[in-house]
Write an enzyme that holds these catalytic residues in place. Structure first.
Site, PDB file in Angstrom:
ATOM      1  N   ASP A 289      -9.448  -7.221   3.447  1.00 27.58           N
ATOM      2  CA  ASP A 289     -10.087  -6.288   2.534  1.00 27.58           C
ATOM      3  C   ASP A 289     -11.596  -6.438   2.729  1.00 27.58           C
ATOM      4  O   ASP A 289     -12.071  -7.351   3.410  1.00 27.58           O
ATOM      5  CB  ASP A 289      -9.664  -6.575   1.081  1.00 27.58           C
ATOM      6  CG  ASP A 289      -9.885  -5.365   0.183  1.00 27.58           C
ATOM      7  OD1 ASP A 289      -9.233  -5.246  -0.851  1.00 27.58           O
ATOM      8  OD2 ASP A 289     -10.739  -4.517   0.553  1.00 27.58           O
TER       9      ASP A 289
HETATM   10  C1  GLC Z   1     -12.058  -2.149  -1.548  1.00 28.11           C
HETATM   11  C2  GLC Z   1     -10.627  -2.200  -1.995  1.00 28.11           C
HETATM   12  C3  GLC Z   1      -9.642  -1.700  -0.973  1.00 28.11           C
HETATM   13  C4  GLC Z   1     -10.275  -0.628  -0.108  1.00 28.11           C
HETATM   14  C5  GLC Z   1     -11.412  -1.273   0.661  1.00 28.11           C
HETATM   15  C6  GLC Z   1     -12.135  -0.266   1.571  1.00 28.11           C
HETATM   16  O1  GLC Z   1     -12.758  -3.257  -1.999  1.00 28.11           O
HETATM   17  O2  GLC Z   1     -10.144  -3.438  -2.480  1.00 28.11           O
HETATM   18  O3  GLC Z   1      -8.510  -1.200  -1.687  1.00 28.11           O
HETATM   19  O4  GLC Z   1      -9.318  -0.103   0.794  1.00 28.11           O
HETATM   20  O5  GLC Z   1     -12.358  -1.901  -0.193  1.00 28.11           O
HETATM   21  O6  GLC Z   1     -12.791   0.674   0.807  1.00 28.11           O
END
Ligand code: GLC
Length: 732
Positions: A289
């Site tokens: 993430d």
């Molecule tokens: C965010 C979220 C995730 C998302 C990622 C990219 O922090 O936790 O769900 O896909 O960043 O935006």
């Protein structure tokens, strides 16, 4: 992910040709970075929005002048394998650099958060899951895949399939609720919808199951908080949706921020390698993430970025989202033999397989014609969004059948949420146009309703007494749209108080004091604590954030063109203090009851406000003649359902089971099937559902799947608390 022999061979020959830097490049997901263009540093700008020094609108205007780094040079040098972007012209330019100017010409993956629709935004997952309709889940996902691929997006950071049992967590809005069975059906359907239409490379994208794993169990519902649980709970509740969706063919998985039993999921060998790659046999790749790898230093499991990167790769992480740690440190880790190059080869192979499967080596660009295909939303997309919205609306209360309203009824429409088209969209939608959004007010206008709108107040700020007086005086019925702003839901939006925000309850009190019928229409992204509302407001519709067609769907239900059939995919508590609260809980030694020395609260008892699977209709249904027959490998449960009301309606018949006595305490109920039946007044349907015996077991801590002979209770009914039950003696 089926590839031809030639495609497999091309991947292997590419890996052989790649330098170590080029391999690391494929493992690097970058986002377009803001590098300036304003008189304050970007970080300062973000703080200014956060603390309200500038509004979202002002921030948006400033961002238009932002200077952005699209990493052209790094792409040309083969140092980036994937990018977050939603601009097809830019995507083509950057693909051209990757394909025609980098040494090996490996195309980029373009990823984006397309969680519940791209341009045609449909209901947030907690709402759509309440339709209990996998065919619908699949259709809406396919619509999003086609729309986004036409803009160069080939990879969705979706579906979000975190089982969530705590309404204080803002990300409850993004997932399909509390039940592993429903979440699993949702997950599989979304993967099919995103990935399975291969009639053209413009019709499918790579899915990314998230957030792996147990992120929804964050302690106290506080986002990013620690999670700890028994292995058996992990195997029985949080892993099943991921296992099923991987077996459905999901192309990628995103590791979650949380530490799980002491090991952050970004560097968790057990969840990433042992379970996901070895046990579930993931074909694709794992991505962290955003910033997740760097945060392992904050977690206290790595002393610095390099160590975090090394731990991540060795645990089974294939791609780094947004930190650049792999780019900066992995080469040295390999040289110092802290990471083997074979681990890199595995990661790169997984990533290249997805790119090959997407057809990117043959079709890396978006044609001019394709990229404008959805500039005007197609009629069928709007109709699908409307269908999904209608099916997600839940009728929570309808005292004296106030609803449906007559078109000629003189209505006072109250609440600022009613007139804010942006607020219908819900969390995590970023590619929509406001002119496509239908607010509740616009929905009533389209329906030709006889109403006057009075803002009166909303989730923020005070009440306007004069407007309240006018609303009370003018309307014969008051429709009050109340709930949460989208910004109060989603990521980093945990709340300790989950009652109606602002002075909306006071607004309802003022409206009710008029003695006129009041209908509350909720716009929210989490189960709210509505005990007072349930006790005082005669009619309550759960409208969630239904996407672009919200207003038309709400109007259709308010005036009875649609008989509401949505059900709750999450339990609604009476108060935040009951959270986490969910239906499939163990019985405990002192199951909650009216007597004191049982598992209950002095001030809130033990029952929720609305149970999982709950939802009313404009008609009524009765259940009779439940019978359960045992066959060698399955049970066959049958029940007669009758429409005992005066209008046609759709009932979602739910099948639950309980393993009454087992070697590990089991939940008092577990959803094992559901079926929707539409019945005319007086009509009866014989609903038959099969329960394979192989589905009646559970995992122990060592992941041994246990099927234990004994008494089982089989339920068929309208929700987790209401239905018929029959006990059966089952042998496996
Ligand atoms: C965010 C979220 C995730 C998302 C990622 C990219 O922090 O936790 O769900 O896909 O960043 O935006």
């Amino acid at each position: 992910m089926m590839l031809s022999k030639q495609q497999e061979a091309k991947i292997q020959s590419l890996i052989k040709e790649m330098t170590l830097e080029e391999k690391i490049g494929q493992m690097n997901l970058a986002s377009v970075s803001i590098v300036g263009g304003f008189d304050v540093p970007f970080e300062e700008l973000i703080e200014m929005v956060g603390d309200g020094r500038i509004s979202n609108e002002e921030f948006g205007k400033i961002m238009q002048s932002a200077e952005q780094d699209f990493h052209e040079d790094e792409i040309r040098e083969g140092k980036i394998g994937a990018l977050m972007l939603q601009d097809p012209i830019k995507a083509n330019k950057l693909q051209k650099i990757a394909v025609e100017e980098s040494r090996l010409g490996i195309p980029l993956l373009i990823g984006l958060d397309v969680i519940h629709g791209f341009k045609t935004v449909y209901p947030i997952a907690i709402a759509e899951a309440g339709a209990f309709e996998p065919e619908l889940f699949e259709k809406t996902a396919r619509m999003a895949a086609k729309e986004s691929r036409s803009k160069g997006v080939t990879w969705h950071f979706a579906p979000m399939i975190d089982v969530a049992r705590d309404a204080r967590w803002g990300r409850v809005s993004e997932g399909p609720g509390e039940d592993p069975f429903l979440v699993t059906e949702f997950a599989k359907a979304k993967v099919r919808g995103l990935q399975n239409d291969h009639t053209s490379t413009e019709h499918y994208v790579a899915a990314c199951l998230k957030h792996y794993v147990a992120y929804g169990a964050c302690e106290a519902g506080r986002d990013y908080n620690t999670t700890s649980m028994s292995r058996s709970l992990l195997h029985n509740t949080y892993l099943p949706p991921f296992e099923a969706a991987v077996k459905e063919g999901a192309a990628s998985v995103m590791a979650s921020f949380n530490d799980l039993n002491g090991i952050p999921c970004s560097v968790n060998q057990f969840t990433l390698r042992t379970m996901l790659k070895e046990t579930f046999d993931l074909d694709g790749f794992v991505v962290s993430d955003a910033n997740g790898i760097r945060e392992c230093v904050n977690h206290g499991i790595a002393s610095d970025d390099a160590e975090a990167g090394q731990q991540a790769v060795n645990a089974g992480m294939d791609m780094d989202m947004g930190t650049g740690i792999f780019s900066k440190h992995l080469k040295d880790c390999v040289k110092a033999e802290k990471v083997s190059e074979s681990a890199m080869d595995e990661a790169v192979e997984r990533i290249l397989r997805v790119k090959m499967w997407l057809g990117l080596f043959d079709n890396p660009y978006v044609s001019e014609e394709t990229m404008h295909r959805y500039d005007v939303l197609p009629k069928e997309n709007i109709e699908l969004a409307l269908e999904a919205a209608k099916k997600s609306i839940v009728l929570l209360k309808n005292e004296n059948e106030i609803l449906p309203l007559k078109k000629e009824t003189k209505i006072s429409l109250v609440g600022t949420l009613a007139d804010n088209p942006e607020e219908v969209i819900g969390a995590w939608a970023m590619s929509w146009n406001i002119e496509d959004c239908v607010s509740v007010k616009q929905g009533l206008e389209h329906a030709g309703a006889n109403f006057t709108y009075y803002p009166c107040g909303g989730p923020e700020g005070g009440l306007n007494e004069a407007e309240i007086q006018d609303a009370i005086r003018e309307g014969d019925v008051i429709v009050a749209v109340v709930g949460e702003l989208v910004s109060m839901t989603g990521e980093a939006a945990s709340k300790a108080d989950i009652s109606l925000p602002g002075e909306q309850r006071k607004l309802l009190e003022r409206l009710l004091a008029s003695g006129k019928p009041v209908v509350a229409v909720l716009m929210n992204g989490r189960p709210l604590a509505l005990e007072w509302e349930q006790g005082h407001v005669p009619a309550i519709l759960e409208g969630w954030h239904l996407g672009v067609q919200m207003g038309n769907a709400i109007a259709s239900v308010l005036f009875g063109e649609t008989n509401p059939s949505g059900r709750l995919a999450s339990t609604f508590p009476k108060a935040a203090g009951q959270c986490p609260i969910y239906y499939n809980h163990p019985n405990t030694g002192r199951p909650g009851s009216k007597s004191k020395f049982t598992s209950r609260y002095l001030d809130a008892g033990f029952e929720p406000l609305y149970p999982f699977g709950y939802g009313l209709s404009y008609t009524t249904f009765s259940y009779r003649d439940l019978s359960v027959k045992e066959e060698p490998d399955r049970l066959i449960a049958t029940v007669n359902v009758t429409n005992t009301g005066t209008v046609e309606g759709t009932e979602t018949v739910q099948l639950y089971m309980r393993d009454v006595t087992a070697s590990i305490v089991r939940p008092i109920k577990e959803l094992k099937g559901f079926q929707k039946v539409t019945l005319k007044p007086g009509e009866t349907a014989k609903v038959v559902m099969e329960l394979a015996k192989s589905q009646m077991g559970f995992y122990d801590d060592e992941r041994n799947y246990r099927l234990e002979d004994g008494i089982f209770q089989i339920f068929m009914g309208a929700n987790a608390r209401k239905g018929m039950m029959q006990e059966v003696e089952v042998t496996f």
